[in-house]
Design an enzyme around this catalytic site. Structure first.
Site, short mmCIF file in Angstrom:
data_model
loop_
_atom_site.label_atom_id
_atom_site.label_comp_id
_atom_site.label_asym_id
_atom_site.label_seq_id
_atom_site.Cartn_x
_atom_site.Cartn_y
_atom_site.Cartn_z
N SER A 1 0.81 -1.49 0.07
CA SER A 1 -0.06 -0.06 -0.44
C SER A 1 0.51 1.35 -0.28
CB SER A 1 -1.05 0.12 1.44
OG SER A 1 -1.24 1.07 1.32
N HIS B 1 -1.32 -1.05 -4.33
CA HIS B 1 -2.29 -0.21 -3.67
C HIS B 1 -2.40 1.13 -3.86
CE1 HIS B 1 -5.60 -1.85 -1.34
NE2 HIS B 1 -5.53 -0.98 -0.56
N ASP C 1 -4.62 3.80 -1.47
CA ASP C 1 -5.63 4.43 -0.81
C ASP C 1 -6.15 5.40 -0.99
OD1 ASP C 1 -6.00 1.45 0.92
OD2 ASP C 1 -3.95 1.77 1.47
N MET D 1 -9.39 8.67 0.01
CA MET D 1 -9.80 8.22 1.39
C MET D 1 -9.84 10.10 0.79
SD MET D 1 -7.54 7.29 5.10
CE MET D 1 -6.34 5.68 4.35
N HIS E 1 -7.95 1.45 -4.06
CA HIS E 1 -9.50 1.21 -3.11
C HIS E 1 -9.72 2.47 -2.40
CE1 HIS E 1 -9.57 -0.36 1.97
NE2 HIS E 1 -10.22 0.23 1.34
N MET F 1 -12.05 5.18 -0.57
CA MET F 1 -12.70 4.84 1.37
C MET F 1 -13.15 6.10 0.94
SD MET F 1 -9.84 3.30 3.19
CE MET F 1 -8.35 3.57 1.35
N MET G 1 -11.38 -6.11 5.69
CA MET G 1 -10.58 -4.37 6.07
C MET G 1 -10.40 -5.56 6.82
SD MET G 1 -9.84 -1.80 3.97
CE MET G 1 -9.36 -1.60 5.62
N ASP H 1 -7.02 -7.27 4.21
CA ASP H 1 -5.91 -5.38 3.81
C ASP H 1 -6.00 -4.24 5.21
OD1 ASP H 1 -5.11 -2.23 3.70
OD2 ASP H 1 -7.03 -1.56 2.35
#
Ligand code: DX5
Ligand code: ZN
Length: 215
Positions: free
Chosen positions: A7, A32, A34, A36, A65, A67, A136, A174
């Site tokens: 990540s 990966h 992330d 957010m 991913h 979020m 998660m 994850d």
């Protein structure tokens, strides 16, 4: 064969291109990312322009991913950019089945992410339509948190349920992944291990990635 997805959240953001090159040389299978938004999770990272630039220089598959609340706003764009894997949270999207189809129309591998407190049974009705599920093992929002063992049971249930209706389904785990929990995660049926601080927190990425692959 287990795939390791470092990540980028735990990388040095001032030297992103170098970090991506190093992680590829170290044997990472997937990158990966992330995303957010400060609403769905109490943290902000990066958005579409950064994803596009990263995708352009990355040779291994890119896994986004999301979020974020309202993930549907971004799916067409990610599809047009040929992002390899995209997951959004079940807790953030009302029309899960519809949005999976949006991603798959572009050939993206489409996944649903589940918070620790969301029962895995809630996605059983769409398991046949999924390419992967992201389970998660921490509450999303930050790297470097402690692993929650409650995921073992979820992985086992999902593997069992999907065996006949979708044997190709990939299970991604994850959060807080390290060399102590990796063997059990793999034996329960995990296909992709995301690891942020465990990989980037070391000065030997190759050794860390290898240690996750060794059962
Ligand atoms: C957490 C993110 C994870 C995180 C993993 O919200 O979704 O991908 O970066 O980092 P570690 O492996 O340090 O828990
Ligand atoms: Zn993640």
């Amino acid at each position: 064969m287990i795939k390791i997805a470092p990540s980028l959240l735990s990388a040095d953001f001032v030297r992103l291109e170098e970090e991506i090159n190093n992680i590829q040389k170290a044997g990472a299978d997937i990158l990966h990312l992330d995303v957010m938004d400060g609403h769905f999770v109490p943290n902000l990272t990066f958005g579409l322009p950064v994803i596009k630039q990263i995708k352009d220089i990355t040779k291994i598959p890119v896994d986004v991913h999301l979020m974020v609340t309202n993930p549907d706003k971004y799916l067409d764009t990610l599809g047009k950019w040929n992002i390899d894997y995209v997951s959004f949270h079940q807790e953030a999207e009302t029309h899960i089945h519809r949005q999976l189809k949006v991603l798959q129309k572009y050939g993206v591998r489409a996944g649903i992410a589940l918070n620790p407190a969301t029962p895995v049974e809630t996605i059983f009705p769409v398991v046949a339509d999924l390419d992967f599920v992201l389970i998660m093992s921490v509450n999303p929002g930050f790297g470097g948190q402690s692993f929650l063992p409650l995921v073992y049971d979820k992985i086992e249930k999902l593997r069992k349920f999907s065996a006949e209706i979708n044997p190709e389904l990939e299970i991604e785990v994850d959060g807080g992944v390290n060399k102590s929990n990796a063997p059990k995660l793999i034996s329960k049926g995990t296909d992709i291990l995301v690891a942020g601080s465990f990989v980037f927190g070391s000065d030997n990425y190759k050794k860390q990635i290898q240690s996750l692959k060794n059962k």
